[in-house]
Motif scaffolding. Structure first.
Motif, PDB file in Angstrom:
ATOM      1  N   THR A 141       0.837  -1.205   0.000  1.00 30.50           N
ATOM      2  CA  THR A 141       0.000   0.000   0.000  1.00 30.50           C
ATOM      3  C   THR A 141       0.869   1.251   0.000  1.00 30.50           C
ATOM      4  N   PRO A 142       0.699   2.121  -0.966  1.00 26.74           N
ATOM      5  CA  PRO A 142       1.588   3.282  -1.067  1.00 26.74           C
ATOM      6  C   PRO A 142       1.360   4.279   0.067  1.00 26.74           C
ATOM      7  N   LEU A 143       2.285   5.212   0.175  1.00 27.54           N
ATOM      8  CA  LEU A 143       2.244   6.198   1.259  1.00 27.54           C
ATOM      9  C   LEU A 143       0.995   7.069   1.179  1.00 27.54           C
ATOM     10  N   THR A 144       0.544   7.345  -0.044  1.00 25.21           N
ATOM     11  CA  THR A 144      -0.642   8.192  -0.218  1.00 25.21           C
ATOM     12  C   THR A 144      -1.901   7.544   0.325  1.00 25.21           C
ATOM     13  N   ARG A 145      -1.919   6.211   0.427  1.00 25.98           N
ATOM     14  CA  ARG A 145      -3.078   5.501   0.972  1.00 25.98           C
ATOM     15  C   ARG A 145      -2.886   5.110   2.430  1.00 25.98           C
ATOM     16  N   ARG A 146      -1.622   5.013   2.866  1.00 27.08           N
ATOM     17  CA  ARG A 146      -1.357   4.659   4.260  1.00 27.08           C
ATOM     18  C   ARG A 146      -1.704   5.801   5.210  1.00 27.08           C
ATOM     19  N   LEU A 147      -1.389   7.030   4.809  1.00 26.10           N
ATOM     20  CA  LEU A 147      -1.635   8.175   5.679  1.00 26.10           C
ATOM     21  C   LEU A 147      -3.114   8.550   5.662  1.00 26.10           C
ATOM     22  N   PRO A 148      -3.671   8.998   6.785  1.00 26.08           N
ATOM     23  CA  PRO A 148      -5.098   9.360   6.807  1.00 26.08           C
ATOM     24  C   PRO A 148      -5.359  10.685   6.127  1.00 26.08           C
ATOM     25  N   LYS A 149      -6.569  10.844   5.682  1.00 25.02           N
ATOM     26  CA  LYS A 149      -6.985  12.117   5.079  1.00 25.02           C
ATOM     27  C   LYS A 149      -7.103  13.166   6.180  1.00 25.02           C
ATOM     28  N   TRP A 150      -6.635  14.364   5.910  1.00 21.50           N
ATOM     29  CA  TRP A 150      -6.614  15.416   6.926  1.00 21.50           C
ATOM     30  C   TRP A 150      -6.980  16.741   6.284  1.00 21.50           C
ATOM     31  N   GLY A 151      -7.678  17.565   7.034  1.00 16.87           N
ATOM     32  CA  GLY A 151      -8.013  18.898   6.530  1.00 16.87           C
ATOM     33  C   GLY A 151      -9.512  19.096   6.448  1.00 16.87           C
ATOM     34  N   ALA A 152      -9.906  20.350   6.350  1.00 16.21           N
ATOM     35  CA  ALA A 152     -11.327  20.687   6.279  1.00 16.21           C
ATOM     36  C   ALA A 152     -11.877  20.376   4.898  1.00 16.21           C
ATOM     37  N   LYS A 153     -13.059  19.822   4.881  1.00 19.49           N
ATOM     38  CA  LYS A 153     -13.715  19.534   3.600  1.00 19.49           C
ATOM     39  C   LYS A 153     -14.458  20.787   3.124  1.00 19.49           C
ATOM     40  N   PRO A 154     -14.188  21.244   1.930  1.00 22.75           N
ATOM     41  CA  PRO A 154     -14.894  22.444   1.456  1.00 22.75           C
ATOM     42  C   PRO A 154     -16.360  22.145   1.202  1.00 22.75           C
ATOM     43  N   SER A 155     -17.210  23.064   1.565  1.00 23.00           N
ATOM     44  CA  SER A 155     -18.651  22.880   1.360  1.00 23.00           C
ATOM     45  C   SER A 155     -18.966  23.073  -0.116  1.00 23.00           C
ATOM     46  N   LEU A 156     -19.531  22.040  -0.709  1.00 20.59           N
ATOM     47  CA  LEU A 156     -19.869  22.074  -2.138  1.00 20.59           C
ATOM     48  C   LEU A 156     -21.215  22.738  -2.401  1.00 20.59           C
ATOM     49  N   GLU A 157     -21.956  23.038  -1.339  1.00 22.66           N
ATOM     50  CA  GLU A 157     -23.271  23.648  -1.505  1.00 22.66           C
ATOM     51  C   GLU A 157     -23.097  25.153  -1.737  1.00 22.66           C
ATOM     52  N   ILE A 158     -23.072  25.544  -2.981  1.00 24.30           N
ATOM     53  CA  ILE A 158     -22.891  26.945  -3.361  1.00 24.30           C
ATOM     54  C   ILE A 158     -24.270  27.502  -3.735  1.00 24.30           C
ATOM     55  N   TYR A 159     -24.718  28.490  -2.986  1.00 28.04           N
ATOM     56  CA  TYR A 159     -26.037  29.071  -3.224  1.00 28.04           C
ATOM     57  C   TYR A 159     -25.966  30.082  -4.373  1.00 28.04           C
ATOM     58  N   LYS A 160     -27.092  30.202  -5.081  1.00 30.60           N
ATOM     59  CA  LYS A 160     -27.237  31.247  -6.103  1.00 30.60           C
ATOM     60  C   LYS A 160     -27.473  32.582  -5.407  1.00 30.60           C
ATOM     61  N   GLU A 161     -26.722  33.593  -5.806  1.00 29.44           N
ATOM     62  CA  GLU A 161     -26.840  34.910  -5.186  1.00 29.44           C
ATOM     63  C   GLU A 161     -27.857  35.754  -5.959  1.00 29.44           C
ATOM     64  N   VAL A 162     -28.841  36.252  -5.218  1.00 30.95           N
ATOM     65  CA  VAL A 162     -29.900  37.081  -5.802  1.00 30.95           C
ATOM     66  C   VAL A 162     -29.941  38.400  -5.042  1.00 30.95           C
ATOM     67  N   ASN A 163     -29.932  39.515  -5.770  1.00 32.20           N
ATOM     68  CA  ASN A 163     -29.988  40.843  -5.158  1.00 32.20           C
ATOM     69  C   ASN A 163     -31.430  41.334  -5.058  1.00 32.20           C
ATOM     70  N   ILE A 164     -31.654  42.272  -4.156  1.00 31.08           N
ATOM     71  CA  ILE A 164     -33.009  42.827  -3.971  1.00 31.08           C
ATOM     72  C   ILE A 164     -33.449  43.593  -5.214  1.00 31.08           C
ATOM     73  N   CYS A 165     -32.488  44.246  -5.883  1.00 30.37           N
ATOM     74  CA  CYS A 165     -32.836  45.031  -7.077  1.00 30.37           C
ATOM     75  C   CYS A 165     -33.377  44.138  -8.194  1.00 30.37           C
ATOM     76  N   GLN A 166     -32.871  42.889  -8.298  1.00 29.29           N
ATOM     77  CA  GLN A 166     -33.380  41.972  -9.326  1.00 29.29           C
ATOM     78  C   GLN A 166     -34.842  41.617  -9.059  1.00 29.29           C
ATOM     79  N   ILE A 167     -35.187  41.397  -7.792  1.00 34.66           N
ATOM     80  CA  ILE A 167     -36.576  41.067  -7.439  1.00 34.66           C
ATOM     81  C   ILE A 167     -37.481  42.268  -7.716  1.00 34.66           C
ATOM     82  N   ILE A 168     -37.015  43.485  -7.396  1.00 36.28           N
ATOM     83  CA  ILE A 168     -37.829  44.695  -7.628  1.00 36.28           C
ATOM     84  C   ILE A 168     -38.082  44.895  -9.115  1.00 36.28           C
TER      85      ILE A 168
END
Length: 326
Positions: A84-111
């Protein structure tokens, strides 16, 4: 003339030594024009040629047969021979980026859409209405409301109620000032798809229980001033009950303090009463404690400490026995 010079240069280059070949000679007394171009000395190097006898002949530096000697063969640098190579022996570490990216809507667009007649301002504005009015073409995770064009809310006569996944603090404050309301609704990708395209789902799906990360985000939006609409997990309900209990206890303490202050004529009398209470408590403690005046520590147990001690034996007790002999 130039052709002959060029031929001479090639001939000199062919019969020159290796050291001379690395830096080709520069043509002199020739104008540097578009039809007479050459490289700077040392700009181009001759590639090493293998298999031309000498030290680089025979196996050409590949060794005596094997996988590495074949053309196109070899293993990647991370390959460790099957283990098993070193890349698989070591554990995964670090913060997982949130993939939930919201659509940005401004108030002027709604008006703008309200003025065009695409959105009805008298009813709550949902994400479905924003999609139908072509504010955005696709939405997978949700919508975040931003405060750009908030000064234009005075142009509308009716207060707005907007249902989104998240909203900024300035946007919430601007809509509240205009008499409206921002409602934060939790959607999974599947529930959002049903909300946007209800014709594709004949059966209505059940609302989902949000994970801890989503609950924390909704609570942050509540702190900004939005109204949340989601199924509360058990741990959230328990936290709310504990907070209520603490608030009630704090209120009771405040009420008792008020009553005590009202009963006392001045603050000084209240201080005197406290001092009396402390004195009473101290007296009670003194009574409860034992007299330690005649207390002595036990004898020392060092070697040789019992030399002067008088040793006494236990008294011998004799028993009387009566025998009757007939």
């Amino acid at each position: 003339m130039f052709q002959t010079l060029q031929k001479l240069r090639v001939m000199c280059f062919m019969f020159a030594t290796i050291a001379e070949r690395k830096v080709p000679p520069i043509p002199q007394n020739i104008p540097f024009t578009l039809n007479n171009l050459w490289d700077n000395p040392g700009a181009r190097k001759i590639q090493k040629r293998w298999g031309r006898s000498g030290t680089r002949g025979n196996a050409c530096g590949r060794g005596q047969r094997g996988q590495g000697a074949r053309s196109g063969a070899g293993v990647p640098p991370k390959f460790e021979g099957g283990q098993t190579p070193l890349t698989r022996r070591l554990p995964k570490w670090g913060a997982k980026p949130s993939l939930e990216i919201y659509k940005e809507v401004n108030i002027c667009q709604i008006i703008d859409r309200i003025k065009q007649g695409r959105i009805d301002a008298t009813q709550p504005i949902q994400i479905k209405d924003m999609l139908e009015s072509r504010i955005f073409s696709k939405c997978k995770y949700g919508v975040k409301l931003l405060a750009r064009g908030a000064e234009r809310l005075s142009e509308l006569n009716t207060p707005l109620t907007i249902e989104v996944s998240d909203a900024s603090k300035t946007a919430i404050e601007a809509i509240k000032k205009a008499g409206g309301e921002v409602k934060v609704v939790y959607f999974t990708p599947l529930l959002l798809r049903q909300h946007l395209f209800p014709d594709k789902y004949p059966l209505e799906l059940r609302p989902a229980l949000p994970p801890s990360r989503a609950v924390e985000a909704i609570q942050r939006s509540e702190e900004r001033g939005a109204v949340a609409d989601y199924i509360k997990p058990k741990w959230v309900i328990e936290d709310e009950i504990e907070k209520k209990k603490l608030e009630e206890m704090a209120k009771l303490e405040v009420d008792t303090l008020k009553v005590q202050l009202q009963g006392a004529e001045t603050v000084e009398t209240a201080k005197k009463e406290k001092k009396k209470k402390k004195q009473k408590q101290q007296e009670e403690k003194q009574v409860s404690t034992l007299d330690l005046t005649n207390f002595k520590y036990p004898a020392t147990r060092e070697p040789g400490c019992g030399k002067d001690k008088i040793k006494q034996r236990k008294p011998v007790v004799y028993k009387k026995i009566s025998l009757n002999v007939d």
